[in-house]
Scaffold this active site. Structure first.
Site, short mmCIF file in Angstrom:
data_model
loop_
_atom_site.label_atom_id
_atom_site.label_comp_id
_atom_site.label_asym_id
_atom_site.label_seq_id
_atom_site.Cartn_x
_atom_site.Cartn_y
_atom_site.Cartn_z
N SER A 261 -13.46 2.23 -11.82
CA SER A 261 -14.37 1.30 -12.48
C SER A 261 -14.98 0.29 -11.52
O SER A 261 -14.40 -0.04 -10.49
CB SER A 261 -13.62 0.55 -13.59
OG SER A 261 -12.50 -0.12 -13.04
N GLN B 70 -15.26 -3.25 -10.72
CA GLN B 70 -14.21 -4.21 -11.06
C GLN B 70 -14.15 -5.33 -10.04
O GLN B 70 -14.76 -5.28 -8.97
CB GLN B 70 -12.86 -3.50 -11.09
CG GLN B 70 -12.47 -2.85 -9.76
CD GLN B 70 -11.19 -2.05 -9.84
OE1 GLN B 70 -10.14 -2.52 -9.43
NE2 GLN B 70 -11.28 -0.83 -10.39
N HIS C 256 -11.01 -8.64 -8.96
CA HIS C 256 -9.70 -9.20 -9.23
C HIS C 256 -9.79 -10.72 -9.25
O HIS C 256 -10.40 -11.31 -8.35
CB HIS C 256 -8.69 -8.73 -8.19
CG HIS C 256 -8.66 -7.24 -8.02
ND1 HIS C 256 -8.38 -6.39 -9.07
CD2 HIS C 256 -8.91 -6.45 -6.95
CE1 HIS C 256 -8.44 -5.13 -8.63
NE2 HIS C 256 -8.77 -5.14 -7.36
N LYS D 86 -5.04 -11.10 -6.72
CA LYS D 86 -4.86 -9.75 -6.19
C LYS D 86 -5.85 -9.45 -5.06
O LYS D 86 -6.64 -8.52 -5.16
CB LYS D 86 -5.01 -8.72 -7.31
CG LYS D 86 -4.60 -7.29 -6.93
CD LYS D 86 -4.96 -6.34 -8.05
CE LYS D 86 -4.67 -4.90 -7.68
NZ LYS D 86 -5.13 -3.94 -8.70
N GLU E 149 -6.81 -7.55 -1.77
CA GLU E 149 -6.31 -6.23 -1.40
C GLU E 149 -7.04 -5.67 -0.19
O GLU E 149 -8.11 -6.15 0.21
CB GLU E 149 -6.44 -5.26 -2.58
CG GLU E 149 -7.86 -4.94 -2.99
CD GLU E 149 -7.93 -4.06 -4.24
OE1 GLU E 149 -6.99 -4.08 -5.04
OE2 GLU E 149 -8.94 -3.36 -4.39
N HIS F 287 -16.26 -4.31 -6.65
CA HIS F 287 -16.07 -3.09 -5.87
C HIS F 287 -15.74 -1.92 -6.81
O HIS F 287 -15.39 -2.12 -7.98
CB HIS F 287 -14.95 -3.24 -4.84
CG HIS F 287 -13.61 -3.59 -5.43
ND1 HIS F 287 -13.28 -4.86 -5.85
CD2 HIS F 287 -12.51 -2.82 -5.69
CE1 HIS F 287 -12.05 -4.87 -6.31
NE2 HIS F 287 -11.56 -3.65 -6.24
N ARG G 55 -12.83 -5.32 -15.54
CA ARG G 55 -13.73 -4.16 -15.42
C ARG G 55 -15.02 -4.40 -16.20
O ARG G 55 -15.03 -5.11 -17.20
CB ARG G 55 -13.05 -2.90 -15.97
CG ARG G 55 -11.74 -2.53 -15.26
CD ARG G 55 -11.13 -1.28 -15.88
NE ARG G 55 -9.89 -0.90 -15.22
CZ ARG G 55 -8.69 -1.36 -15.58
NH1 ARG G 55 -8.59 -2.20 -16.60
NH2 ARG G 55 -7.61 -0.98 -14.95
N LYS H 274 -12.01 2.43 -19.96
CA LYS H 274 -11.01 1.40 -20.25
C LYS H 274 -11.68 0.11 -20.75
O LYS H 274 -12.90 0.00 -20.81
CB LYS H 274 -10.18 1.11 -19.00
CG LYS H 274 -9.32 2.28 -18.54
CD LYS H 274 -8.47 1.90 -17.33
CE LYS H 274 -7.59 3.05 -16.89
NZ LYS H 274 -6.77 2.69 -15.71
#
Length: 460
Positions: free
Chosen positions: A138, A140, A142, A165, A167, A305, A324, A330
């Site tokens: 997706s 999305q 964070h 989050k 990453e 991203h 998302r 979802k």
């Protein structure tokens, strides 16, 4: 029967602990034996059967409750826990005494090292994964720490923890992703060449972009981009479905008279995976990144991203919070996503790693919680990784050999995952060759801690 009391489970601070890890079967994962995740999980768990029609998406290594790892402590017939369920402490699987890594660390907090324990408490600050991506994830972002706390309080069933989050994705194969917004000049070109965007958002939003310049200032440019993006992502499904149909027809006709651009080809790929989805058009606004094996991309909080295809090692702060807004069946939270983004523009920074010895590259993102080492040993070689003030998780991607510390040794092969405590020197040796990764707390965190302590002592 051998019995182990969870409360008495101590550890030699220089020892190695083998881990049993979790798998996620999301539908975007690669199928069966094509998935590195499937092979790693099969070897790690001892479950040799790989289902050819199952999608194996993520291999999780860490303490997050959504996919906790387990410490393999002894060969045992029974594990006695403080509760009645596996989630409350221990279990018995395949004759091994297993305890959740989080519980085990809670009983042995010294394995984290003093600085990590003071900063994050008795828990691993990072979550380590391998991803096998066949279809796009997706669109999305964070949340940062403050927003994560708010979202978790408001919707604990959707946002399952209160942590941020940040990453990093380190490519194992060629790895494709959408990441961050394209530059202002590229955005103007998109609006000239993709009339469907103007049809969706209206000419007023588009004209603001076309008339904008760097002299308008960063704040104003972000406001204009936010208005355009929010307008695009908020349009009704009926409108989007019709416009995407026009877009695909136009691109397929263009293909007959000229070669399509990489982004146009990508958009047609995405449309086949998610027909009628707003994310198909939104992809034009993001940077299209292709990582080579050994290159890494890091993503801070509130940066948009979407991973598209390929396999990677991923490391992040211990969280599973995802907001998302497209290319997914979802739950979508368009309003939150559009309001939280930084709206930075320009191509993201790519990390190539810094050599720390002849066989090891270190990847250090600008986040305290984690860093990653990539170690590729030719046959009949060895290397030493010096002690880190924090804990480490080692994952063997391929090959075989052994890892040893001052007090313990483990034979390792594909799928082996090991935990080593803070301040542990690790010797890695191989006969036929070895490819492995280490996740640990960012080296700069300890350097900053040392500098800060020195300043405080000087001020006293």
């Amino acid at each position: 029967m051998a019995k182990i009391e969870l409360n008495s489970m101590g550890v030699d601070d220089s020892g190695i602990v083998k881990l049993r890890c979790s798998v996620k079967n999301y539908d975007w994962g690669k199928l069966g034996k094509e998935s590195t995740v499937a092979r790693l999980y099969a070897s790690n768990s001892g479950e040799e059967q790989i289902e050819d029609d199952h999608a194996y998406a993520e291999f999780w290594m860490g303490t997050h409750e959504s996919g906790s790892s387990y410490a393999i402590l002894v060969e045992a017939d029974e594990v006695v826990t403080n509760g009645d369920s596996e989630e409350e402490g221990g279990s018995k699987r395949n004759g091994c005494g297993l305890v959740s890594l989080k519980d085990w660390i809670g009983k042995n907090p010294s394995v984290l090292g003093d600085k990590v324990l003071r900063k994050w408490g008795a828990n691993l600050p990072f979550l380590f994964k391998v991803l096998s991506v066949a279809k796009v994830l997706s669109i999305q972002a964070h949340p940062d720490k403050n927003l994560a706390e708010v979202l978790h309080k408001q919707q604990p069933g959707v946002y399952r923890d209160d942590n941020h989050k940040p990453e990093m994705a380190l490519a194992l194969t060629e790895f494709e992703a959408l990441c961050g917004f394209i530059s202002l000049e590229e955005l103007k070109s998109v609006l000239h060449n993709v009339p469907e965007i103007i049809e969706v958002v209206g000419s007023a939003y588009a004209e603001e972009i076309l008339q904008a310049s760097e002299q308008d200032g960063e704040k104003r440019l972000k406001e204009i981009l936010q208005s355009l993006f929010t307008g695009l992502m908020s349009v009704s499904n009926a409108v989007i479905s019709e416009v995407i149909s026009k877009l695909t027809s136009r691109l397929n006709l263009k293909r007959e008279v000229r070669e399509l651009t990489e982004k146009e080809e990508l958009v047609l790929r995405l449309e086949k995976q998610h027909p009628g989805d707003i994310g198909v058009i939104a992809a034009f606004l993001f940077n299209y990144v292709k990582l080579k094996s050994g290159e890494a991309l890091y993503l801070g909080a509130n940066e948009p991203h979407a991973y598209i295809a390929g396999e990677c090692v991923e490391c992040m702060a211990t969280s599973d919070n995802v907001v998302r807004a497209g290319l997914t069946p979802k739950n979508r939270d368009v309003q939150t996503l559009c309001s939280m983004l930084t709206y930075k523009q320009g191509f993201p920074k790519i990390l190539s790693g810094v050599p720390s010895n002849p066989y090891t590259m270190k990847y250090i993102p600008p986040f305290d919680e984690f860093e990653v080492d990539r170690c590729i040993l030719p046959q009949e070689t060895s290397t030493i990784l010096p002690p880190s003030p924090g804990p480490s998780i080692f994952m063997v991607l391929s090959g075989n050999g052994k890892i040893s510390t001052e007090s313990s040794e483990e034979l390792i092969t594909e799928g082996t995952v090991l935990f080593t405590p803070a301040n542990t020197e690790v010797n890695i040796a191989t006969i036929s060759g070895l490819h492995l990764y280490r996740a640990g707390v960012n080296s700069s965190f300890f350097n900053e801690t040392v500098i800060s302590s020195s300043i405080q002592q000087h001020e006293k």
